[in-house]
Design an enzyme around this catalytic site. Structure first.
Site, PDB file in Angstrom:
ATOM      1  N   ASN A  55     -29.581  31.145  -9.125  1.00  0.00           N
ATOM      2  CA  ASN A  55     -30.923  30.869  -8.591  1.00  0.00           C
ATOM      3  C   ASN A  55     -30.899  30.398  -7.130  1.00  0.00           C
ATOM      4  OD1 ASN A  55     -32.147  29.562 -11.785  1.00  0.00           O
ATOM      5  ND2 ASN A  55     -32.384  31.623 -10.940  1.00  0.00           N
ATOM      6  N   ARG A 113     -31.259  37.550 -23.248  1.00  0.00           N
ATOM      7  CA  ARG A 113     -29.924  37.436 -22.679  1.00  0.00           C
ATOM      8  C   ARG A 113     -29.607  35.963 -22.441  1.00  0.00           C
ATOM      9  NH1 ARG A 113     -32.606  40.650 -18.461  1.00  0.00           N
ATOM     10  NH2 ARG A 113     -33.629  39.246 -17.000  1.00  0.00           N
ATOM     11  N   SER A 152     -27.780  34.805 -19.607  1.00  0.00           N
ATOM     12  CA  SER A 152     -27.835  34.465 -18.176  1.00  0.00           C
ATOM     13  C   SER A 152     -26.872  33.335 -17.780  1.00  0.00           C
ATOM     14  CB  SER A 152     -29.275  34.132 -17.765  1.00  0.00           C
ATOM     15  OG  SER A 152     -30.140  35.217 -18.008  1.00  0.00           O
ATOM     16  N   ASP A 184     -37.489  30.019 -19.368  1.00  0.00           N
ATOM     17  CA  ASP A 184     -37.759  31.180 -18.508  1.00  0.00           C
ATOM     18  C   ASP A 184     -39.239  31.585 -18.578  1.00  0.00           C
ATOM     19  OD1 ASP A 184     -37.003  33.112 -16.673  1.00  0.00           O
ATOM     20  OD2 ASP A 184     -36.491  34.586 -18.208  1.00  0.00           O
ATOM     21  N   SER A 196     -29.973  27.778 -12.085  1.00  0.00           N
ATOM     22  CA  SER A 196     -28.633  28.350 -12.227  1.00  0.00           C
ATOM     23  C   SER A 196     -27.961  28.488 -10.866  1.00  0.00           C
ATOM     24  CB  SER A 196     -28.714  29.716 -12.910  1.00  0.00           C
ATOM     25  OG  SER A 196     -29.253  30.679 -12.011  1.00  0.00           O
ATOM     26  N   TRP A 239     -45.681  33.641 -15.523  1.00  0.00           N
ATOM     27  CA  TRP A 239     -46.869  32.874 -15.965  1.00  0.00           C
ATOM     28  C   TRP A 239     -47.833  32.709 -14.795  1.00  0.00           C
ATOM     29  CZ3 TRP A 239     -49.220  28.304 -14.522  1.00  0.00           C
ATOM     30  CH2 TRP A 239     -50.109  27.726 -15.427  1.00  0.00           C
TER      31      TRP A 239
HETATM   32  C1  IPE Z   1     -32.205  31.725 -16.256  1.00  0.00           C
HETATM   33  O1  IPE Z   1     -33.369  32.326 -15.828  1.00  0.00           O
HETATM   34  C2  IPE Z   1     -31.975  30.457 -15.506  1.00  0.00           C
HETATM   35  C3  IPE Z   1     -32.906  29.377 -15.793  1.00  0.00           C
HETATM   36  C4  IPE Z   1     -33.821  29.386 -16.720  1.00  0.00           C
HETATM   37  C5  IPE Z   1     -32.783  28.200 -14.971  1.00  0.00           C
HETATM   38  P1  IPE Z   1     -33.348  33.503 -14.740  1.00  0.00           P
HETATM   39  O2  IPE Z   1     -34.754  33.930 -14.553  1.00  0.00           O
HETATM   40  O3  IPE Z   1     -32.626  33.058 -13.536  1.00  0.00           O
HETATM   41  O4  IPE Z   1     -32.492  34.613 -15.489  1.00  0.00           O
HETATM   42  P2  IPE Z   1     -32.402  36.179 -15.265  1.00  0.00           P
HETATM   43  O5  IPE Z   1     -32.153  36.398 -13.800  1.00  0.00           O
HETATM   44  O6  IPE Z   1     -33.708  36.765 -15.674  1.00  0.00           O
HETATM   45  O7  IPE Z   1     -31.294  36.629 -16.141  1.00  0.00           O
HETATM   46  C1  IPE Z   2     -37.512  30.014 -14.977  1.00  0.00           C
HETATM   47  O1  IPE Z   2     -38.618  30.775 -14.636  1.00  0.00           O
HETATM   48  C2  IPE Z   2     -37.244  28.907 -13.995  1.00  0.00           C
HETATM   49  C3  IPE Z   2     -36.086  29.146 -13.117  1.00  0.00           C
HETATM   50  C4  IPE Z   2     -35.247  30.130 -13.232  1.00  0.00           C
HETATM   51  C5  IPE Z   2     -35.874  28.197 -12.039  1.00  0.00           C
HETATM   52  P1  IPE Z   2     -38.518  31.997 -13.642  1.00  0.00           P
HETATM   53  O2  IPE Z   2     -38.790  31.495 -12.256  1.00  0.00           O
HETATM   54  O3  IPE Z   2     -37.237  32.715 -13.787  1.00  0.00           O
HETATM   55  O4  IPE Z   2     -39.711  32.882 -14.133  1.00  0.00           O
HETATM   56  P2  IPE Z   2     -39.733  34.468 -14.285  1.00  0.00           P
HETATM   57  O5  IPE Z   2     -38.611  34.853 -15.172  1.00  0.00           O
HETATM   58  O6  IPE Z   2     -39.596  35.036 -12.915  1.00  0.00           O
HETATM   59  O7  IPE Z   2     -41.058  34.741 -14.902  1.00  0.00           O
HETATM   60 MG    MG Z   3     -36.650  34.253 -14.996  1.00  0.00          MG
END
Ligand code: IPE
Ligand code: IPE
Ligand code: MG
Length: 242
Positions: A64, A188, A190, A16, A61, A21
């Site tokens: 996602n 968490r 997730s 995550d 996910s 970043w």
């Molecule tokens: C969890 O990250 C899923 C992956 C890393 C692929 P998310 O960014 O989707 O999780 P939440 O929404 O912050 O819980």
């Molecule tokens: C994790 O990074 C990758 C995926 C969930 C695909 P994020 O895209 O969730 O990055 P943040 O949490 O928004 O920084």
């Molecule tokens: Mg995230």
């Protein structure tokens, strides 16, 4: 220092922080996913070198799918361009995917399945990508499989125990992860490996996934190695090796 004789057999990572970043650098979120892909290569190679047998990476996910279409498309393209056969062969790594394949575009699925086939003989480490994955989906799917067996008269309700259930999970080929790491600062799960994490050690770090390097991995493993895993027993029992 990490004890190389006690490397977890299975490490699972919630990767995550890619978006934050990139945003911190005034860049598009997709740039963060791109940088995250480099961490995937680095950490996969290092885990294989350390002797980890299974590395599960939460890549995308089921929730996602609700992100803006352009971001979803960018992630799909990145996945496709990172399925490089040479990298898998060089590290002797086998690829396996867990998740709801029915939601993935056919051309993406075809490329994934081709790589699963081509790497099927590699045995140093299995890289499991949790892709279009959520644990509630996986559990529901397992229930459906069991119900079909019962309906067909091949199984009785009384035969269902924890082992039977675990065999019906998409991830049944892998042992439960000893260590689950989440980068990016959130504490968490997730919807990740809810059944399998029953006794996993959880490790949270504020480091964004694109910045997670070999040293960060060693820090997580070292932290894990200092923990006492009791599985419900007392500390004295564990020390006596019961
Ligand atoms: C969890 O990250 C899923 C992956 C890393 C692929 P998310 O960014 O989707 O999780 P939440 O929404 O912050 O819980
Ligand atoms: C994790 O990074 C990758 C995926 C969930 C695909 P994020 O895209 O969730 O990055 P943040 O949490 O928004 O920084
Ligand atoms: Mg995230």
């Amino acid at each position: 220092m990490i004890d190389t004789d006690r490397i977890p057999r299975h490490i699972a990572i919630i990767m995550d922080g890619n978006g934050r970043w990139a945003e911190a650098r005034g860049q598009n979120r997709s740039k963060g996913h791109q940088a995250g892909a480099e961490s995937v290569d680095k950490i996969t190679a290092e885990c294989a070198r350390l002797g980890v047998k299974y590395l599960t990476l939460y890549t995308f996910s089921t929730e996602n799918w609700n992100r803006p279409p352009a971001e979803v498309e960018a992630i799909m393209q990145l996945l496709l361009s990172n399925l490089v056969e040479e990298t898998f062969m060089k590290n002797n790594v086998r690829l396996r995917i867990i998740g709801d394949r029915s939601r993935v575009a056919p051309h993406v699925m075809k490329a994934i399945e081709a790589m699963e086939e081509r790497t099927a003989g590699n045995d140093r480490m299995t890289l499991v990508l949790a892709f279009s994955y959520s644990s509630r989906w996986e559990i529901t799917d397992a229930v459906r499989r069991i119900a079909r067996e019962v309906e067909a008269g091949r199984m009785q309700a009384a035969d269902i125990d924890e082992a039977t259930f675990a065999r019906c999970l998409d991830s049944s080929f892998a042992p439960d992860p000893e260590l689950i790491i989440r980068t990016g600062g959130e504490q968490r799960i997730s919807n990740f490996l809810l059944w399998q994490c029953a006794y996993s050690e959880l490790y949270f770090t504020p480091i964004f996934w694109p910045d997670f390097d070999e040293q960060a991995l060693y820090d997580a493993i070292e932290d894990y190695q200092h923990r006492e895993r009791r599985f419900g027993k007392t500390s004295a029992q564990v020390k006596d090796g019961e």
